[in-house]
Structures are given as structure tokens and as C-alpha cells.
Design a protein around this motif. Structure first.
Motif, mmCIF file in Angstrom:
data_model
loop_
_atom_site.group_PDB
_atom_site.id
_atom_site.type_symbol
_atom_site.label_atom_id
_atom_site.label_comp_id
_atom_site.label_asym_id
_atom_site.label_seq_id
_atom_site.Cartn_x
_atom_site.Cartn_y
_atom_site.Cartn_z
ATOM 1 N N TYR A 173 0.827 -1.198 0.000
ATOM 2 C CA TYR A 173 0.000 0.000 0.000
ATOM 3 C C TYR A 173 0.865 1.253 0.000
ATOM 4 O O TYR A 173 2.063 1.219 0.295
ATOM 5 C CB TYR A 173 -0.916 0.019 1.229
ATOM 6 N N THR A 174 0.235 2.346 -0.348
ATOM 7 C CA THR A 174 0.850 3.668 -0.253
ATOM 8 C C THR A 174 0.117 4.445 0.822
ATOM 9 O O THR A 174 -1.112 4.563 0.778
ATOM 10 C CB THR A 174 0.740 4.425 -1.590
ATOM 11 N N ALA A 175 0.856 4.931 1.798
ATOM 12 C CA ALA A 175 0.281 5.782 2.835
ATOM 13 C C ALA A 175 0.418 7.230 2.379
ATOM 14 O O ALA A 175 1.515 7.689 2.061
ATOM 15 C CB ALA A 175 0.999 5.578 4.165
ATOM 16 N N VAL A 176 -0.713 7.934 2.320
ATOM 17 C CA VAL A 176 -0.707 9.308 1.826
ATOM 18 C C VAL A 176 -1.489 10.204 2.780
ATOM 19 O O VAL A 176 -2.361 9.747 3.521
ATOM 20 C CB VAL A 176 -1.324 9.418 0.413
ATOM 21 N N ARG A 177 -1.150 11.461 2.752
ATOM 22 C CA ARG A 177 -1.942 12.497 3.408
ATOM 23 C C ARG A 177 -2.700 13.256 2.322
ATOM 24 O O ARG A 177 -2.137 13.583 1.279
ATOM 25 C CB ARG A 177 -1.049 13.475 4.166
ATOM 26 N N SER A 178 -3.985 13.506 2.575
ATOM 27 C CA SER A 178 -4.776 14.311 1.645
ATOM 28 C C SER A 178 -5.316 15.515 2.398
ATOM 29 O O SER A 178 -6.057 15.373 3.372
ATOM 30 C CB SER A 178 -5.938 13.500 1.058
ATOM 31 N N ALA A 179 -4.951 16.696 1.918
ATOM 32 C CA ALA A 179 -5.421 17.923 2.562
ATOM 33 C C ALA A 179 -6.859 18.239 2.178
ATOM 34 O O ALA A 179 -7.543 18.992 2.871
ATOM 35 C CB ALA A 179 -4.513 19.091 2.184
ATOM 36 N N GLU A 180 -7.318 17.636 1.069
ATOM 37 C CA GLU A 180 -8.673 17.917 0.594
ATOM 38 C C GLU A 180 -9.324 16.628 0.052
ATOM 39 O O GLU A 180 -9.436 16.440 -1.156
ATOM 40 C CB GLU A 180 -8.641 18.992 -0.495
ATOM 41 N N PRO A 181 -9.789 15.756 0.942
ATOM 42 C CA PRO A 181 -10.473 14.533 0.506
ATOM 43 C C PRO A 181 -11.965 14.818 0.287
ATOM 44 O O PRO A 181 -12.802 14.556 1.150
ATOM 45 C CB PRO A 181 -10.242 13.574 1.673
ATOM 46 N N VAL A 182 -12.292 15.358 -0.854
ATOM 47 C CA VAL A 182 -13.643 15.881 -1.091
ATOM 48 C C VAL A 182 -14.653 14.761 -1.341
ATOM 49 O O VAL A 182 -14.325 13.711 -1.913
ATOM 50 C CB VAL A 182 -13.662 16.856 -2.286
#
Length: 241
Positions: A173-182
Motif C-alpha cells: 500500500y501507499t500511505a498518503v496524506r490528503s489535505a482535501e479529501p472531497v
């Protein structure tokens, strides 16, 4: 909004603004830290199942489309889309109870965590830093930014438990941060009226919220679009189920 835990609950953190410390801390916590067996909040319990409900057509001004004969406000989301009902097996505390089915999710509780941006394991606020909420996505060649997901964000404490629970992450998996998960739309069944009754026209349709076919959809999963993403780590090890 920041990570919140009741007194006595441990919360793992790392500095996501420093690529080196973020990668090291995330790798340690997501891959190496032993975590006790936890039943995810979204896990499907024995006996929980979809509810067959009588469908009808409503033709009020501006509200034409599918409806339940005994519809209540909770049957629709804020965009007016109709949702599939499911039974829940709850204990005296009001929390999910009973034997759980590995790798299967309760659509109602999944929807709850998606809407509230709560961790699907503990049902407390998902991990959030200055770079956004923490999501785990399958390894893929295409960029993560702009990707659609039907899986909620997770808190750092339960990231490894979550990765092991999800069948689509077993190859990494890729662990990501999303500032805008719309909020983007829903996945579900598209129905049509066949003379005397409704029948399923398509079993799994991806529907943006602005699409008019929402009037013929019974939703089963919520969809978010991950924007303004920052990759934390990529874990290529096979995750045991």
C-alpha cells in the motif's frame, strides 16, 4: 481539527513536514509496531445483512425518483441520494457485537466513518497533520492525487490493523496524506422500472453527486476524491490477512 482520543488512549504521531522523519516514523509504526488484535468498527458481524425494502416512485416537485414506501430522513444523505438499508448487530453498549467476518464490511458503518472522517477501526477522528488526513491506498502506477476511494482515512495507531484487514492492500500500500479529501459521489445499484416492479439495471455504478441518474440509484458506498496529496511511505511487503 486535530487527533482526539479519550483519556488513556495512546496516540502515535510523527512530523509529516520533514520527509526523512516522516518516512522513518511512519515505516516504524505502520510496519514494525506490534498491535493487539482489534476488531474494526466497520467489520461485518454475523447476521448483519441488507434489508429488502419496498420501493416506490415519488413525484413531488423537485423530488421525482426512487423512494422507500416507509422512508425516513436517515435513508438519504445530504445530497438526497437514497441508501441501501442494512441490519446491525449491536450489544447493550450500542456498539457492534457478535462474531465478525474477516475482510467484509458493514456498509452503514463504513459510510459513517467516511462521512465523519473517522478511523474505521476505532471510530475516533482519523489521523490528521498539517498535510491532511491519513489514507492507505493500493500500490498502483498512476498518481494518487485525484484518485477516487471508497475507504475512509485512518488514525496512525490503527494503520497496520487497517492494512491487514483490507483485502485490496495485501500486496502492499501507499500511505498518503490528503489535505482535501472531497466528497465525490457514491457507488451502488442503478434500478429501472420494468412495468410492474423495479429491477436492477447495473449492479455497481460509480455516480458523481451532480449526475441526474442519482434518482435511480440505491447507494452502497460513499466515494471521496483525494486531492492535495503527500506520499508518506510505500509498503511493498505482502500484508497478511
Amino acid at each position: 481539527m486535530s487527533d482526539v482520543r479519550p483519556p488513556g488512549r495512546k496516540m502515535l504521531t510523527f512530523d509529516s513536514h520533514s520527509p526523512s522523519s516522516a518516512g522513518l516514523a511512519a515505516r516504524n509504526h505502520l510496519q514494525a509496531v506490534h498491535q493487539p488484535a482489534v476488531v474494526p468498527f466497520i467489520a461485518l458481524r454475523t447476521g448483519e445483512e441488507p434489508v429488502d425494502q419496498e420501493l416506490t416512485l415519488r413525484d413531488a416537485p423537485g423530488e421525482w425518483g426512487l423512494a422507500y414506501a416507509d422512508e425516513v430522513p436517515e435513508d438519504r444523505d445530504v445530497h438526497g441520494v437514497l441508501w441501501q438499508r442494512h441490519t446491525q448487530s449491536l450489544g447493550r453498549s450500542g456498539k457492534p457485537a457478535g462474531p465478525w467476518l474477516t475482510g467484509q464490511v458493514h456498509p452503514g458503518r463504513l459510510r459513517e466513518t467516511m462521512v465523519r472522517l473517522h478511523c474505521p477501526v476505532c471510530n475516533y477522528p482519523a489521523g490528521r497533520s498539517g498535510d491532511g488526513w491519513l489514507f492507505l491506498e493500493p500500490l498502483a502506477a498512476e498518481p494518487v492525487d485525484g484518485r477516487l476511494t471508497t475507504w475512509p482515512a485512518v488514525c496512525l495507531e490503527h494503520a497496520l490493523t487497517y492494512a491487514r484487514y483490507r483485502p485490496d492492500l495485501r500486496d502492499g500500500y501507499t500511505a498518503v496524506r490528503s489535505a482535501e479529501p472531497v466528497l465525490y459521489g457514491v457507488r451502488g445499484r442503478r434500478l429501472r422500472f420494468a412495468g410492474t416492479a423495479f429491477e436492477t439495471a447495473e449492479h455497481d455504478v460509480l455516480l458523481p453527486y451532480e449526475h441526474a441518474r442519482g434518482r435511480w440509484i440505491v447507494a452502497e458506498r460513499l466515494v471521496r476524491k483525494l486531492l492535495q496529496t503527500t506520499t508518506v511511505i510505500q509498503a511493498v511487503e505482502v500484508v497478511a490477512g
